[in-house]
Design a protein around this motif. Sequence first.
Motif, PDB file in Angstrom:
ATOM      1  N   UNK A  25       0.809  -1.215   0.000  1.00 49.16           N
ATOM      2  CA  UNK A  25       0.000   0.000   0.000  1.00 49.16           C
ATOM      3  C   UNK A  25       0.845   1.268   0.000  1.00 49.16           C
ATOM      4  N   UNK A  26       1.993   1.217   0.662  1.00 45.08           N
ATOM      5  CA  UNK A  26       2.839   2.410   0.688  1.00 45.08           C
ATOM      6  C   UNK A  26       3.324   2.773  -0.708  1.00 45.08           C
ATOM      7  N   UNK A  27       3.663   1.783  -1.494  1.00 46.83           N
ATOM      8  CA  UNK A  27       4.091   2.041  -2.867  1.00 46.83           C
ATOM      9  C   UNK A  27       2.939   2.596  -3.704  1.00 46.83           C
ATOM     10  N   UNK A  28       1.736   2.047  -3.475  1.00 48.99           N
ATOM     11  CA  UNK A  28       0.567   2.529  -4.216  1.00 48.99           C
ATOM     12  C   UNK A  28       0.267   3.984  -3.862  1.00 48.99           C
ATOM     13  N   UNK A  29       0.381   4.334  -2.580  1.00 42.18           N
ATOM     14  CA  UNK A  29       0.109   5.710  -2.164  1.00 42.18           C
ATOM     15  C   UNK A  29       1.126   6.680  -2.765  1.00 42.18           C
ATOM     16  N   UNK A  30       2.402   6.271  -2.774  1.00 42.63           N
ATOM     17  CA  UNK A  30       3.419   7.124  -3.393  1.00 42.63           C
ATOM     18  C   UNK A  30       3.170   7.268  -4.888  1.00 42.63           C
ATOM     19  N   UNK A  31       2.781   6.152  -5.517  1.00 39.52           N
ATOM     20  CA  UNK A  31       2.457   6.195  -6.949  1.00 39.52           C
ATOM     21  C   UNK A  31       1.280   7.119  -7.209  1.00 39.52           C
ATOM     22  N   UNK A  32       0.280   7.076  -6.341  1.00 42.77           N
ATOM     23  CA  UNK A  32      -0.884   7.943  -6.501  1.00 42.77           C
ATOM     24  C   UNK A  32      -0.493   9.414  -6.412  1.00 42.77           C
ATOM     25  N   UNK A  33       0.418   9.744  -5.494  1.00 41.05           N
ATOM     26  CA  UNK A  33       0.876  11.133  -5.390  1.00 41.05           C
ATOM     27  C   UNK A  33       1.588  11.592  -6.657  1.00 41.05           C
ATOM     28  N   UNK A  34       2.410  10.713  -7.236  1.00 44.20           N
ATOM     29  CA  UNK A  34       3.101  11.051  -8.479  1.00 44.20           C
ATOM     30  C   UNK A  34       2.114  11.200  -9.626  1.00 44.20           C
ATOM     31  N   UNK A  35       1.130  10.322  -9.702  1.00 49.55           N
ATOM     32  CA  UNK A  35       0.119  10.402 -10.760  1.00 49.55           C
ATOM     33  C   UNK A  35      -0.630  11.727 -10.671  1.00 49.55           C
ATOM     34  N   UNK A  36      -1.021  12.101  -9.462  1.00 51.56           N
ATOM     35  CA  UNK A  36      -1.751  13.370  -9.285  1.00 51.56           C
ATOM     36  C   UNK A  36      -0.872  14.553  -9.688  1.00 51.56           C
ATOM     37  N   UNK A  37       0.391  14.549  -9.269  1.00 57.74           N
ATOM     38  CA  UNK A  37       1.279  15.654  -9.623  1.00 57.74           C
ATOM     39  C   UNK A  37       1.543  15.736 -11.110  1.00 57.74           C
ATOM     40  N   UNK A  38       1.831  14.586 -11.737  1.00 55.76           N
ATOM     41  CA  UNK A  38       2.104  14.573 -13.175  1.00 55.76           C
ATOM     42  C   UNK A  38       0.881  14.978 -13.979  1.00 55.76           C
ATOM     43  N   UNK A  39      -0.277  14.443 -13.615  1.00 57.74           N
ATOM     44  CA  UNK A  39      -1.498  14.804 -14.342  1.00 57.74           C
ATOM     45  C   UNK A  39      -1.838  16.274 -14.165  1.00 57.74           C
ATOM     46  N   UNK A  40      -1.532  16.832 -12.990  1.00 56.52           N
ATOM     47  CA  UNK A  40      -1.786  18.261 -12.767  1.00 56.52           C
ATOM     48  C   UNK A  40      -0.961  19.114 -13.708  1.00 56.52           C
ATOM     49  N   UNK A  41       0.313  18.766 -13.865  1.00 56.73           N
ATOM     50  CA  UNK A  41       1.174  19.535 -14.761  1.00 56.73           C
ATOM     51  C   UNK A  41       0.670  19.451 -16.195  1.00 56.73           C
TER      52      UNK A  41
END
Length: 399
Positions: A25-41
């Motif tokens: 789950x920790x890896x998934x949460x970190x991945x989710x943060x990256x997805x949100x940041x990348x998609x925002x840009x």
Amino acid sequence: MSLRVEQSLSQLLHEAFVSLRTLGKRSVLALLGIVIGSSSVVALINIGHNAAVDAAMIFKDMGTDTLVVQFPPKGGGNRTMRTQLDLDAVRQAVPGIAHIGALSLFSGPMVFHGRTTNANFVGSTPDLHQAMRLDIREGRFLSSFDANETYAVVGAKVAQTLGTPGDPLKLGDRVRINDYLFQIVGILHEQPRAMLMPIQGGESLFIPAEGMRRIYATPAISNVVIRAAPGQDMERMARDAAAALQRQLTDHTVDIQVPQQMIDGMTRQSRTFAYLLLALGAISLVGGGVGVMNVMLMNVSERRREIGIRMALGARQRDIRNLFLLEAVTLTAVGALCGAVLGMTAAWLYAWLSGWAFSLAVAALPLGVGSTLLVGLFFGIYPAVSASRLQPVEALRDE
């Protein structure tokens, strides 16, 4: 040699994926943060780009080669503008004018076969339709020979409002304004709205400028529209036209709008807006990078014994560093690709809901994916270096 390097790289990638999968789950949460940041840009760059394109479209139909002149009274008074201007003198004084037309305005009701609608009545000089890019669908526009005639050219929207399926307004019909009947000699095509023009052609009825006295006792010129020949310096033309018109006026000043200046100003504002959106996306991306660093630090902490065994078996510091750095970059790369897809989808949906024509910003994908990978690399360096500096003896003591 190359085969050995290829095998080593494939082995490292395999180990990176296995390690990230064990984090759960920790890896998934970190991945989710990256997805949100990348998609925002990606999304915000595209939204800013489409907003700028949509704003520029407002001026497209007017054309950057068009000048619109107004005549505010000097000192803010209420003095009436002149009823005529010597446009030929302006044309001779300002080289590069392709078309120039003046107009006077009045609004009121008009009647056709018992049906009534309100419209703008435009007293027009013959060259106005060329200066304003009015497109004739049927018939012709007014000419210099129509000065004393009760002829009119009607806009498409007015014609549609006055007509019915069984009784359309057509060439040769007459419409009544006050006590005068005006014969329709031309019907305009429906055209997009031109925001800087003083009138909208589709909502207007054009009559000879000399005939405005039939419906309005004291007509006065409200605007002059100038269209330049290709390749002209619009700012120079604006100065020369203002000077030529000012020589004919005593109680009014000449105010000329240069569309290119407005477009340039809007472009600068749009660029500032895009930078602001990019900054917001970058903040979100940095938050995702912090999540990656946190996950990697915990990963290093839980794998101290594994690191000690690897070093005892001959692994060098750079091997350990590269392993953890590759894990961080792998996690970030997956998030960058998912974020790019999500960001493009979000930008398209926003454009669709806003009624914009979606177009892809050239820098969106390279900047979005590239910045995400750099963030992952940056925030993965510290955990990777920390792992490579562990002492084998201390690492092997961990249970």
